[in-house]
Design an enzyme around this catalytic site. Structure first.
Site, mmCIF file in Angstrom:
data_model
loop_
_atom_site.group_PDB
_atom_site.id
_atom_site.type_symbol
_atom_site.label_atom_id
_atom_site.label_comp_id
_atom_site.label_asym_id
_atom_site.label_seq_id
_atom_site.Cartn_x
_atom_site.Cartn_y
_atom_site.Cartn_z
ATOM 1 N N ASP A 54 9.416 -3.665 6.308
ATOM 2 C CA ASP A 54 9.633 -3.703 4.856
ATOM 3 C C ASP A 54 9.080 -4.990 4.250
ATOM 4 O OD1 ASP A 54 10.753 -1.438 3.783
ATOM 5 O OD2 ASP A 54 12.819 -2.025 4.118
ATOM 6 N N GLU A 79 13.075 -5.852 -3.119
ATOM 7 C CA GLU A 79 14.425 -5.836 -2.557
ATOM 8 C C GLU A 79 14.600 -6.855 -1.437
ATOM 9 O OE1 GLU A 79 17.385 -2.480 -0.534
ATOM 10 O OE2 GLU A 79 15.294 -2.013 -0.911
ATOM 11 N N ASP A 153 9.039 -1.387 -3.980
ATOM 12 C CA ASP A 153 9.902 -0.888 -2.902
ATOM 13 C C ASP A 153 8.968 -0.586 -1.733
ATOM 14 O OD1 ASP A 153 11.684 0.273 -1.163
ATOM 15 O OD2 ASP A 153 12.692 1.469 -2.676
ATOM 16 N N ILE A 155 9.141 0.272 1.563
ATOM 17 C CA ILE A 155 9.298 1.524 2.310
ATOM 18 C C ILE A 155 10.580 2.182 1.805
ATOM 19 C CG2 ILE A 155 9.555 2.648 4.561
ATOM 20 C CD1 ILE A 155 8.090 0.285 5.837
ATOM 21 N N ASP A 156 10.425 3.125 0.879
ATOM 22 C CA ASP A 156 11.594 3.834 0.358
ATOM 23 C C ASP A 156 11.963 4.966 1.314
ATOM 24 O OD1 ASP A 156 13.527 4.249 -1.819
ATOM 25 O OD2 ASP A 156 12.512 6.168 -2.053
ATOM 26 N N THR A 158 14.141 4.502 4.096
ATOM 27 C CA THR A 158 13.964 3.879 5.417
ATOM 28 C C THR A 158 14.669 4.648 6.532
ATOM 29 O OG1 THR A 158 15.757 2.382 4.777
ATOM 30 C CG2 THR A 158 13.530 1.527 4.629
ATOM 31 N N ASP A 316 13.219 1.409 -7.323
ATOM 32 C CA ASP A 316 13.162 2.830 -6.959
ATOM 33 C C ASP A 316 12.519 3.678 -8.043
ATOM 34 O OD1 ASP A 316 14.597 2.755 -4.441
ATOM 35 O OD2 ASP A 316 16.442 2.453 -5.583
#
Length: 399
Positions: A54, A79, A153, A155-156, A158, A316
């Site tokens: 990430d 994030e 974001d 890697i949405d 995860t 997101d």
């Protein structure tokens, strides 16, 4: 400034390459799936490595953008923190180094000396990527760089990324779970108004070659600024119906009949599910990942993505919101819509991205507190909300 959008497309593809490499290259895949036995000192290593993937994606996006557009990095937000502590207690700040060798050395410290994995990661991080869209070449638009902020974001979804289910069957084109639900999200917004201006959604895992087991992805983008609206699905939409609406769903005199489709989270409240079943009938689909569910709306697979909880965040929704704006849609605050008094004539409350939630701390500061509804057609949104409000319990519209 379509140059910024071009670069975002390129770095999103580089990010997707990193995400794919962590699943396809043996040295990295073993770290991703490794589960230590109880009692071993680093028993959460799989999660730790996910965090590294990430952060690495986030830093690649930030530093590539800074290299091309000096001064932009300070307005790129995400994030993940880029600080790690390894087993020796060393605090390491992860940065993209200028050479592959330096990156290997830095990653080795984070990965407790795992040279093989560090070399594999550094190679894909420094690999050059050529990625563009000819549609962008036809437009030149000047957006002042100093008003731009970017939400990332890396890697949405995860959980789906780590789980790695590859053989999931779609339901009318919508995947309920699996690698197809993983997305890289980059949204650009106006720091003065909070309005989303540009968005990129990269879906790294769309189709898999059954011989090589390698994945191919797909990238979606949109730009909406000062009357200019352009997006990657423009040709597909115009070929389909010329406007982005769905004429097969229209009734007499162009009115919409009472039939809608929606994608939801499996954790959605029962009251919302019950109301949706009365509004949408059987056209309700569960899916993983906030980014992926928004993408289902962008793709025209459903009319609406609705979520009543406060567990999605600015990173997101910003990318999809910008793309949907370019298509004539948007993302609104669900709670605000339910409380809206139509007699006042106030517009539907669009999400904004420049201010945090007052009194909140940590990630909650950037939560979409009132829930959300993503949509492609304003007329469909209005008709949908009218029915939803009628079918919700009175107490629900007041909470």
């Amino acid at each position: 400034m379509s140059d910024i959008l071009r670069e975002l497309l390129r770095v999103s593809e580089k990010a997707a390459n990193i995400a794919r490499a962590c699943r396809q290259q043996e040295a990295l895949f073993q770290l991703l799936i490794e589960e230590k036995k109880e009692g071993e000192k680093n028993k959460k290593f799989a999660v730790d490595f996910k965090t590294l993937a990430d952060v690495l994606v986030q830093e690649v996006i930030k530093q590539n953008m800074e290299n091309k557009f000096p001064g932009l990095e300070k307005n790129i937000f995400g994030e993940e923190s880029n600080e790690f502590t390894n087993d020796l207690g060393e605090k390491i700040t992860l940065r993209l180094c200028s050479t592959e060798e330096e990156t290997v050395e830095l990653l080795s410290k984070v990965l407790n000396g795992n040279k093989l994995a560090s070399e594999a990661l550094a190679k894909v991080v420094h690999q050059d990527v050529a990625f563009t869209d000819p549609t962008l070449d036809s437009i030149e638009i000047d957006i002042p760089q100093d008003i731009l902020g970017i939400w990332v974001d890396p890697i949405d979804s995860t959980y789906q990324y780590i789980k790695g289910s590859a053989d999931v069957k779609s339901n009318q084109g919508i995947f309920p779970y699996g690698l197809q639900c993983v997305t890289v999200l980059v949204g650009v917004y106006d720091r003065q108004t909070g309005v989303p201006l540009m968005g990129v959604i990269n879906q790294p895992f769309v189709s898999q070659d059954l011989n090589t087991l390698r994945w191919k992805g797909q990238c979606y983008w949109g730009l909406s600024y000062m009357g200019t609206n352009i997006h990657s699905l423009q040709h597909a939409v115009s070929e389909k119906n010329g406007s982005g609406t769905q004429p097969e769903n229209t009734g007499p005199e162009g009115e919409f009949p009472h039939h809608f489709s929606a994608v939801i989270s499996t954790s959605e409240k029962d009251t919302i599910k019950a109301a949706l079943s009365r509004v949408c009938g059987g056209s309700i689909f569960g899916a993983a990942g906030a980014g992926y569910k928004s993408l289902c709306v962008v793709q025209g697979l459903v009319d609406i993505y609705i979520f009543s909880e406060d567990t999605t965040f600015k990173w997101d929704s910003c990318a999809a919101h910008a793309i949907l704006r370019a298509m004539g849609g948007g993302i609104v605050d669900l709670k605000g819509c339910l409380e809206r008094n139509s007699e006042t004539g106030h517009d539907w409350p669009q999400l904004v991205y420049h201010v945090g939630n007052e009194g909140a701390t940590g990630v909650d500061r950037w939560a979409n507190k009132g829930g959300l509804i993503a949509y492609r057609s304003r007329k469909r949104l209005e008709a949908f909300l009218s029915l939803l409000i009628q079918n919700l319990e009175p107490t629900e519209t007041q909470t």
